[in-house]
Design a protein around this motif. Sequence first.
Motif: not given
Length: 313
Positions: A162-169, A180-182, A188-193, A209-214
């Motif tokens: 949940k990269v986008a949801e986590t970053a938004a929080w 930077d947003e990747v 396509e899907a966001q993989i890092a913020s 802080f950086l949520p990364m797609r996994s």
Amino acid sequence: MSIIKCNELLYIRRSVPDVSKIEAFLVDFGLIPAARQGSSVYLRGTDPVHHCYILEEGPARLLGFAFAAKSEADLHTLAKATGCAVEAIDEPGGGQRVCLQEPNGYAVDIVFGMATPAAIAVARQPVNTGSEPLRRRELLRLPRGKATPLKRIAHVVLGTPKVAETAAWFRDTLGMLPSDEVFRATGEAQIASFLRVDKGDEYVDHHAFLPMRSDDVGLQHVSFESQDIDAVMADHHFLQSLGYEHLWGIGRHLLGSQLFDYWNDPLGYAHEHWADSDRLSASAPTGVWEAKEGMVTQWGEPATERFRHNVKP
Ligand SMILES: [Fe+2]
């Protein structure tokens, strides 16, 4: 408009089955034991912060992490908005906190009033890389046989579907700003913020802080600032001599620009040494990248699959 704007990352909290074994790794990695309470250990860097790493006894697990609040009033604003309480911290260093839960279930403490000890002085010699010598008749002699003490904790990277949801929080709750947003590819899907803290005109790390797609949720890595580039290089060879598991590096990131080196602790949790991060103020624009262009190094080998999937609960 976010609820508050937080300051820097303060600490990470993990439970581990054998505290002394992971403490020994962290000391070899460059942290300094600062306090003990029961079976828990609190470690610090040389910057004037009481602790940046908490180890508790228990099953191997990331418990959470903490950011500093700018004021006590911000703790009350946060408490009112979230329904959480402001509580006194019954741990070495003291202070008060509001304990939140981010979208992946990890605890995020927002802390104000933790004790601030004196910085620990580390003698480092200047480097003769400019046209004027800074070291004249002074021979460079690096300490040997132990890690260079680390300055501070710098960022946490969380693996999450949940990269986008986590970053938004983190943006909406703590006022963090996207550096930077990747995305996997355009559209396509966001993989890092890559998120930094908002300190107005003050220059802060490119990301805290950086949520990364996994597919798995957990700690992808936790990062610490080394004293300088020599320290990253010398400590690479020191950790190698002790037989620890090397994960990735040495190299130079593109996004954030840090000179980096990654090591696993004995439980397989990744820890980064870095020196020389980009620093941005609040007015810096957000970069938007496709993964193949953004998630690369400026020099050094590309990220290994083993590094990318090294996500521990
Ligand atoms: Fe990192």
